[in-house]
Motif scaffolding. Structure first.
Motif, PDB file in Angstrom:
ATOM      1  N   GLN A  26     -13.266  55.979  67.112  1.00  0.00           N
ATOM      2  CA  GLN A  26     -12.861  56.587  67.483  1.00  0.00           C
ATOM      3  C   GLN A  26     -11.016  55.861  67.164  1.00  0.00           C
ATOM      4  OE1 GLN A  26     -14.025  56.913  72.200  1.00  0.00           O
ATOM      5  NE2 GLN A  26     -11.600  55.116  71.861  1.00  0.00           N
TER       6      GLN A  26
ATOM      7  N   THR B 257     -12.725  44.546  59.060  1.00  0.00           N
ATOM      8  CA  THR B 257     -11.907  45.149  60.246  1.00  0.00           C
ATOM      9  C   THR B 257     -10.949  46.096  60.736  1.00  0.00           C
ATOM     10  OG1 THR B 257     -11.897  42.657  61.230  1.00  0.00           O
ATOM     11  CG2 THR B 257     -10.554  44.109  62.537  1.00  0.00           C
TER      12      THR B 257
ATOM     13  N   ASN C 249     -15.164  45.468  68.131  1.00  0.00           N
ATOM     14  CA  ASN C 249     -14.527  45.349  67.083  1.00  0.00           C
ATOM     15  C   ASN C 249     -14.196  44.584  67.228  1.00  0.00           C
ATOM     16  OD1 ASN C 249     -13.416  48.205  66.820  1.00  0.00           O
ATOM     17  ND2 ASN C 249     -11.164  48.206  66.632  1.00  0.00           N
ATOM     18  N   THR C 250     -14.140  42.909  68.051  1.00  0.00           N
ATOM     19  CA  THR C 250     -14.022  41.612  68.142  1.00  0.00           C
ATOM     20  C   THR C 250     -15.316  40.770  68.039  1.00  0.00           C
ATOM     21  OG1 THR C 250     -13.796  41.643  70.205  1.00  0.00           O
ATOM     22  CG2 THR C 250     -12.024  41.485  68.884  1.00  0.00           C
TER      23      THR C 250
ATOM     24  N   ILE D 113      -9.863  55.686  64.222  1.00  0.00           N
ATOM     25  CA  ILE D 113     -10.642  54.786  62.958  1.00  0.00           C
ATOM     26  C   ILE D 113      -9.368  54.872  61.178  1.00  0.00           C
ATOM     27  CG2 ILE D 113     -12.056  52.806  61.598  1.00  0.00           C
ATOM     28  CD1 ILE D 113     -12.403  52.306  64.273  1.00  0.00           C
TER      29      ILE D 113
ATOM     30  N   ILE E 272     -17.459  52.196  68.570  1.00  0.00           N
ATOM     31  CA  ILE E 272     -18.274  51.642  70.470  1.00  0.00           C
ATOM     32  C   ILE E 272     -19.780  51.479  69.658  1.00  0.00           C
ATOM     33  CG2 ILE E 272     -18.176  52.698  72.045  1.00  0.00           C
ATOM     34  CD1 ILE E 272     -15.440  52.112  72.045  1.00  0.00           C
TER      35      ILE E 272
ATOM     36  N   HIS F 270      -6.903  50.848  62.938  1.00  0.00           N
ATOM     37  CA  HIS F 270      -5.992  50.772  64.315  1.00  0.00           C
ATOM     38  C   HIS F 270      -7.828  51.607  64.681  1.00  0.00           C
ATOM     39  CE1 HIS F 270      -3.928  53.013  66.842  1.00  0.00           C
ATOM     40  NE2 HIS F 270      -4.605  53.568  66.348  1.00  0.00           N
ATOM     41  N   GLY F 271      -8.060  51.628  65.636  1.00  0.00           N
ATOM     42  CA  GLY F 271      -8.959  52.502  66.730  1.00  0.00           C
ATOM     43  C   GLY F 271     -10.338  51.373  66.481  1.00  0.00           C
ATOM     44  N   ASP F 272     -11.312  51.799  67.940  1.00  0.00           N
ATOM     45  CA  ASP F 272     -12.254  50.880  68.247  1.00  0.00           C
ATOM     46  C   ASP F 272     -13.950  51.905  67.860  1.00  0.00           C
ATOM     47  OD1 ASP F 272     -10.445  49.501  69.994  1.00  0.00           O
ATOM     48  OD2 ASP F 272     -10.107  50.857  70.578  1.00  0.00           O
TER      49      ASP F 272
ATOM     50  N   THR G 240     -20.382  49.711  74.251  1.00  0.00           N
ATOM     51  CA  THR G 240     -19.479  48.454  74.421  1.00  0.00           C
ATOM     52  C   THR G 240     -19.000  48.568  73.011  1.00  0.00           C
ATOM     53  OG1 THR G 240     -21.328  47.355  75.487  1.00  0.00           O
ATOM     54  CG2 THR G 240     -20.099  46.215  74.148  1.00  0.00           C
ATOM     55  N   PRO G 241     -17.350  48.530  73.483  1.00  0.00           N
ATOM     56  CA  PRO G 241     -16.321  48.191  71.737  1.00  0.00           C
ATOM     57  C   PRO G 241     -16.828  47.014  70.884  1.00  0.00           C
ATOM     58  CG  PRO G 241     -15.452  48.716  73.679  1.00  0.00           C
ATOM     59  CD  PRO G 241     -16.177  48.617  73.922  1.00  0.00           C
TER      60      PRO G 241
END
Length: 363
Positions: free
Chosen positions: A12, A60, A74-75, A14, A67, A63-65, A71-72
């Protein structure tokens, strides 16, 4: 993919930069359906491997996510994502047996010994290595080691498997065999697979869809047949399969067709895919197998004089390099049957093609 169905994986917006200035991946939006075999295809440095590493959690996004199953992530650290991974260099533990290598993901997840033993056996049987569980990786061939790596990625029943050029170290025959085996395993298990390669034949053989990358951007996302038959721009046309290139200027546009004055002065009729302005430069793309030798008079709108410069015998066809429309690298694939096998270097003839097979693209 139905619009009402949430994608299993979504990139999303990215972006990825390693130095804070140059974007390796530029504003990527990509949906992957559950159970899909999607290939990220492109030359070195195009951003495809970076996208895979971000999905795996080893990189990582700037910018962006991302999914995963709504469920996100990124972290979320790599070991918590529940993703199977197959690398080009196999990454097997040399001091462990084949069975121990395959069972390692179950061990770190605390799976009971009896259950783990059954799962390892099933995984090794799936890749036809059930009898080799006691051997060490060094006692296996490259193809067998790759199967062990695949079994290890599948043993804990992940919903997503990532494959980073996994067949790159294999010889041609074994690589082709493994392509079909991977495709069969995917169809049998229904697991979602994301595959990275720069080899177009691998992508065409195995994929449900292919995302063609260049310069950090998806150039075209489509089914293999659509990418080959209907490339959307000059980069995709040249990267997927073999193509003849004819440069020229647009002289006339009528609906979805155009006439192009080639640099040689010849007038060529083509589909106006990315050519709309009169006088603008365009690259016309034409597959070698779509060119006919000595077509019957009036059967095709594009017929030109040609001279045979070189012939290469390839069994089922002859690969002929000809001089056509001023180009000396014009390739024609001639079927190997009685009427064509007598072509000779220096021979003069005509070649032709249909408008539908010639695409006027960006210059």
């Amino acid at each position: 993919m139905a619009e009402t169905t949430d994608p299993f994986v979504r990139f999303q917006g990215i972006q990825k930069s390693y130095d804070g200035e140059t974007l390796v991946v530029k504003d990527l939006w990509l949906d992957i359906a559950k159970g899909e075999f999607l290939t990220l295809l492109g030359p070195s440095g195009s951003g495809k491997t970076t996208c895979l590493m971000m999905l795996a959690g080893f990189e990582t996004p700037t910018h962006g996510d991302i999914i995963l199953d709504r469920t996100p992530i990124n972290t979320v650290p790599p070991h918590r994502r529940g993703i199977g991974m197959v690398f080009q260099n196999y990454a097997l533990f040399p001091h462990m047996s084949v069975a121990e290598n395959v069972g390692y993901p179950l061990k770190v997840r605390g799976v009971g010994r009896a259950d783990a033993r059954d799962r390892v056996r099933r995984a090794l049987d799936m890749v036809e290595l059930g009898a080799l569980g006691s051997r060490r990786p060094a006692q296996l061939s490259g193809g067998q080691q790759q199967r062990v790596a695949l079994a290890r990625a599948l043993v804990f029943e992940p919903s997503l498997v990532l494959l980073d050029e996994p067949l790159g170290a294999l010889d041609k025959t074994l690589r082709e065999q493994m392509q079909y085996e991977l495709k069969h395993i995917h169809e049998t298990l229904g697991v979602t697979m994301v595959y990275v390669t720069h080899d177009q034949s691998e992508a065409l053989t195995m994929s449900d869809r292919i995302a063609v990358f260049n310069d950090g951007v998806i150039q075209q996302l489509d089914q293999p047949s659509m990418l080959y038959e209907h490339p959307g721009n000059a980069f995709v046309a040249q990267f997927i399969g073999e193509n003849n290139k004819l440069m020229g200027r647009v002289e006339d546009v009528a609906g979805d067709r155009c006439r192009v004055r080639a640099d040689s002065g010849d007038l060529v009729e083509a589909l106006a895919i990315r050519a709309s302005g009169l006088g603008e430069r365009t690259l016309m793309s034409l597959r070698p197998e779509r060119v006919s030798v000595n077509p019957p008079p009036g059967s095709m709108p594009n017929v030109f004089d040609a001279e045979v410069l070189e012939l290469i015998y390839l069994g089922d066809h002859l690969r002929s390099r000809m001089r056509v429309c001023g180009q000396t690298d014009f390739i024609v694939k001639v079927p190997n049957w009685a009427g064509h096998v007598h072509l000779r270097p220096g021979e003069h003839l005509t070649v032709g093609w249909h408008v539908e097979d010639c695409r006027a693209l960006d210059a």
